[in-house]
Design a protein around this motif. Structure first.
Motif, short mmCIF file in Angstrom:
data_model
loop_
_atom_site.label_atom_id
_atom_site.label_comp_id
_atom_site.label_asym_id
_atom_site.label_seq_id
_atom_site.Cartn_x
_atom_site.Cartn_y
_atom_site.Cartn_z
N ALA A 22 64.55 -16.83 47.67
CA ALA A 22 65.23 -17.65 48.78
C ALA A 22 64.57 -17.27 50.17
CB ALA A 22 66.97 -17.37 48.88
N ARG A 23 64.59 -16.12 50.49
CA ARG A 23 63.51 -15.63 51.70
C ARG A 23 62.14 -16.21 51.57
NH1 ARG A 23 63.63 -10.92 50.72
NH2 ARG A 23 65.38 -10.30 51.25
N ASP A 25 61.10 -19.11 50.00
CA ASP A 25 61.43 -20.48 50.13
C ASP A 25 61.63 -20.74 51.63
OD1 ASP A 25 60.89 -20.77 47.53
OD2 ASP A 25 62.79 -21.03 46.93
N GLY A 26 62.52 -19.96 52.10
CA GLY A 26 62.95 -20.44 53.49
C GLY A 26 61.76 -19.96 54.50
N ARG A 69 66.60 -26.50 56.22
CA ARG A 69 66.51 -26.13 54.93
C ARG A 69 66.16 -24.68 55.00
NH1 ARG A 69 66.37 -26.50 49.71
NH2 ARG A 69 64.53 -25.39 48.60
N LYS A 72 69.01 -22.52 55.99
CA LYS A 72 70.34 -22.47 54.87
C LYS A 72 69.71 -21.46 53.81
CE LYS A 72 72.05 -26.11 53.03
NZ LYS A 72 72.31 -27.26 52.44
N LEU A 73 68.27 -21.43 53.64
CA LEU A 73 67.77 -20.43 52.64
C LEU A 73 67.84 -19.32 53.18
CD1 LEU A 73 64.76 -22.59 51.40
CD2 LEU A 73 66.52 -21.76 49.93
N GLN A 74 67.50 -19.03 54.50
CA GLN A 74 67.68 -17.78 55.33
C GLN A 74 69.11 -17.15 55.00
OE1 GLN A 74 67.46 -17.25 59.47
NE2 GLN A 74 65.58 -16.22 58.93
N LYS A 76 71.23 -17.88 52.62
CA LYS A 76 71.53 -17.58 51.16
C LYS A 76 70.95 -16.31 51.15
CE LYS A 76 70.46 -19.57 46.56
NZ LYS A 76 69.74 -20.75 45.82
#
Length: 277
Positions: A22-23, A25-26, A69, A72-74, A76
């Motif tokens: 997630a990090r 992808d963020g 986005r 949000k990923l950060q 998550k």
């Protein structure tokens, strides 16, 4: 590590890997956000009516979507890291095959702590009677009489009574709270010992009907439901309301094993039959 501890460690590692993804992808989303507007000079206004207007607006829109986005990923990633850090911190689980030994050890530790508190209170009353309070030179004598640690003996001698009374540094709620915790752990120990005794007296239960199999896995402390295919929305909704969760690792729906779990399994099979037939 026993099997339960290995599963806990594997879960922690899965959460940590998911947080890292997630990090990553963020970070990629934030980079795309910058790339979308990289060709637009800083501060460049949208030229209304110009042939670049549509492209300019679209670039800003895509940049904002990518940045959103990324945020949000950060968030998550932070949630997953927090969840990974909490794995195994919820106390002694009934799923742990060593739960009885761990509970006995925990109770012994708490009772030892309570004994020290009571000794400290007795030492305080004795020191008060001997007029030793406030004089740290009496630490060795107090330690010898009550077998206290140096820091605790000093705390006793320097203790100043508050509104809670003049009975010692651990009178009132500290001892009451500790006693309540001891009783809580003792009740959990009794419940697990009773559960294990009942399980030893009978074989694991299994029900099979309408192509669905329900069985107890006592080693994992779970009841599992195996369906021939994906159950319908009515069945899934009912199972979720009764604590069943899909477990891809075993290809089954499962919930914690207790005295009602197999009854819930049979009810789930009935709902499945009604939905299918």
């Amino acid at each position: 590590m026993n099997r339960y501890e290995q599963k806990q460690e594997a879960r922690r590692e899965r959460l940590e890997r998911a947080a890292e993804r997630a990090r990553s992808d963020g970070a990629a989303a934030f980079k795309r956000s910058d790339d979308y507007v990289a060709g637009i000079p800083p501060g460049q206004p949208i030229l209304v009516g110009h042939h670049s207007e549509r492209r300019h607006r679209r670039a800003i829109e895509k940049s904002m979507e990518a940045a959103h986005r990324g945020l949000k990923l950060q968030a998550k990633a932070a949630d997953l890291e927090h969840a990974a850090g909490r794995v195994g911190s919820g106390g002694i689980s009934a799923d742990d095959p060593e739960a009885i030994d761990k509970l006995k050890e925990k109770i012994a530790d708490l009772e030892s702590e309570r004994s020290k508190m009571k000794d400290a209170n007795n030492a305080y009353r004795y020191a008060k009677k001997q007029n030793w309070l406030g004089a740290l030179e009496n630490v060795p004598a107090l330690r010898e009489k009550y077998n206290l640690g140096e820091k605790l003996a000093a705390k006793v001698l320097l203790y100043e009574p508050s509104w809670s009374g003049d009975k010692g540094p651990f009178s009132g709620w500290p001892l009451q709270n500790l006693g309540a915790n001891i009783r809580r752990y003792q009740q959990r120990l009794a419940d697990i010992e009773k559960r294990d005794a009942a399980r030893e007296a009978e074989a694991p239960r299994m029900v099979e009907r309408a192509g669905v199999r329900a069985e107890e896995d006592r080693e994992d402390n779970r009841v599992r439901l195996y369906f021939p295919g994906k159950p319908g929305p009515k069945t899934r909704g009912y199972m979720k309301s009764r604590g069943w969760r899909w477990a891809p690792s075993v290809g089954a729906w499962q919930r914690q094993l207790n005295q009602h779990a197999m009854d819930y399994a049979e009810e789930a099979i009935k709902v499945y039959e009604q939905e299918c037939y």
